[in-house]
Design a protein around this motif. Structure first.
Motif, short mmCIF file in Angstrom:
data_model
loop_
_atom_site.label_atom_id
_atom_site.label_comp_id
_atom_site.label_asym_id
_atom_site.label_seq_id
_atom_site.Cartn_x
_atom_site.Cartn_y
_atom_site.Cartn_z
N ALA A 256 11.96 -14.79 17.52
CA ALA A 256 12.48 -13.60 16.82
C ALA A 256 11.47 -12.47 16.96
CB ALA A 256 12.70 -13.92 15.34
N ALA A 257 11.98 -11.27 17.04
CA ALA A 257 11.11 -10.09 17.17
C ALA A 257 10.27 -9.93 15.92
CB ALA A 257 11.94 -8.84 17.40
N LYS A 258 9.01 -9.57 16.11
CA LYS A 258 8.08 -9.35 15.00
C LYS A 258 7.94 -7.85 14.79
CE LYS A 258 3.24 -9.90 14.22
NZ LYS A 258 2.02 -10.55 14.66
N ARG A 259 8.06 -7.40 13.57
CA ARG A 259 7.94 -5.98 13.27
C ARG A 259 6.48 -5.56 13.38
NH1 ARG A 259 10.08 -2.69 7.98
NH2 ARG A 259 9.33 -0.69 8.70
N LEU A 260 6.25 -4.54 14.16
CA LEU A 260 4.90 -4.02 14.34
C LEU A 260 4.69 -2.80 13.45
CD1 LEU A 260 4.64 -4.19 18.21
CD2 LEU A 260 3.76 -5.82 16.56
N GLY A 261 3.51 -2.64 12.96
CA GLY A 261 3.18 -1.45 12.20
C GLY A 261 3.91 -1.30 10.88
N ALA A 262 4.17 -2.39 10.21
CA ALA A 262 4.84 -2.31 8.92
C ALA A 262 3.96 -1.55 7.93
CB ALA A 262 5.15 -3.70 8.38
N PRO A 263 4.53 -0.63 7.16
CA PRO A 263 3.72 0.13 6.21
C PRO A 263 3.19 -0.75 5.09
CG PRO A 263 6.04 0.71 5.99
CD PRO A 263 5.93 -0.24 7.15
N VAL A 264 2.03 -0.35 4.55
CA VAL A 264 1.42 -1.07 3.44
C VAL A 264 1.26 -0.11 2.26
CG1 VAL A 264 0.20 -2.76 4.87
CG2 VAL A 264 -0.91 -0.63 4.31
N PRO A 265 1.44 -0.60 1.04
CA PRO A 265 1.31 0.29 -0.12
C PRO A 265 -0.12 0.77 -0.29
CG PRO A 265 1.84 -1.97 -0.81
CD PRO A 265 1.81 -1.96 0.68
N VAL A 266 -0.27 2.03 -0.72
CA VAL A 266 -1.58 2.61 -1.00
C VAL A 266 -1.51 3.40 -2.30
CG1 VAL A 266 -2.42 2.80 1.38
CG2 VAL A 266 -1.09 4.65 0.42
N THR A 267 -2.68 3.66 -2.86
CA THR A 267 -2.79 4.51 -4.03
C THR A 267 -3.24 5.89 -3.56
OG1 THR A 267 -3.41 2.63 -5.38
CG2 THR A 267 -3.91 4.81 -6.27
N VAL A 268 -2.44 6.90 -3.87
CA VAL A 268 -2.75 8.26 -3.43
C VAL A 268 -2.83 9.17 -4.65
CG1 VAL A 268 -1.90 10.24 -2.11
CG2 VAL A 268 -1.67 7.96 -1.17
N ARG A 269 -3.89 9.98 -4.70
CA ARG A 269 -3.98 11.05 -5.68
C ARG A 269 -3.64 12.32 -4.93
NH1 ARG A 269 -9.40 11.30 -8.33
NH2 ARG A 269 -9.92 12.67 -6.62
N ALA A 270 -2.59 13.00 -5.36
CA ALA A 270 -2.10 14.17 -4.64
C ALA A 270 -2.13 15.40 -5.54
CB ALA A 270 -0.67 13.92 -4.15
N ASP A 271 -2.18 16.56 -4.90
CA ASP A 271 -2.10 17.83 -5.62
C ASP A 271 -0.71 17.91 -6.26
OD1 ASP A 271 -1.19 20.75 -5.74
OD2 ASP A 271 -3.36 20.94 -5.39
N PRO A 272 -0.63 18.13 -7.57
CA PRO A 272 0.67 18.12 -8.25
C PRO A 272 1.62 19.24 -7.80
CG PRO A 272 -1.10 18.65 -9.81
CD PRO A 272 -1.74 18.34 -8.49
N SER A 273 1.08 20.35 -7.34
CA SER A 273 1.97 21.45 -6.94
C SER A 273 2.43 21.37 -5.49
CB SER A 273 1.30 22.81 -7.20
OG SER A 273 0.11 22.90 -6.44
N THR A 274 1.59 20.85 -4.60
CA THR A 274 1.94 20.81 -3.18
C THR A 274 2.27 19.41 -2.66
OG1 THR A 274 -0.35 20.51 -2.47
CG2 THR A 274 0.45 22.79 -2.70
N GLY A 275 1.82 18.38 -3.37
CA GLY A 275 2.02 17.02 -2.91
C GLY A 275 1.00 16.58 -1.87
#
Length: 101
Positions: free
Chosen positions: A23-42
């Motif tokens: 079976a095909a294996k998915r490459l580059g699957a995303p992983v969860p991260v913690t991001v602190r972002a600017d509240p007005s611009t993201g």
């Protein structure tokens, strides 16, 4: 070699003893991260424990809008203070952040 072996049909031959294809294996699957972002611009300011020094690029992906599971993501390519280049995105449907591998 017979036609059943693919000699005349041009079909690729499988080595003797080869089982069913894997079976095909998915490459580059995303992983969860913690991001602190600017509240007005993201704009990401911090990814996990790494401060963001610069944003190289940002883009919006909207796809499958015609289905019951639309895909809406804001991607950011960032450079951290240690020089690492990361691509992170925020799922605009559920608000979670992910890092693309």
């Amino acid at each position: 070699m017979s036609a059943a072996d693919g000699a005349r049909t041009g079909a690729p031959r499988r080595p003797r003893g080869a089982g069913a294809p894997r079976a095909a294996k998915r490459l580059g699957a995303p992983v969860p991260v913690t991001v602190r972002a600017d509240p007005s611009t993201g704009r990401p300011r911090r990814v996990d424990r790494l401060d963001v020094e610069a944003v190289r690029e940002s883009w919006l992906v909207e796809d499958r809008w015609w289905t019951t599971v639309p895909l809406r993501r804001r991607y950011w390519e960032v450079v951290t203070v240690c020089g690492r280049d990361l691509t992170v995105f925020r799922d605009l449907e559920d608000g979670r952040w992910w890092r693309q591998r």
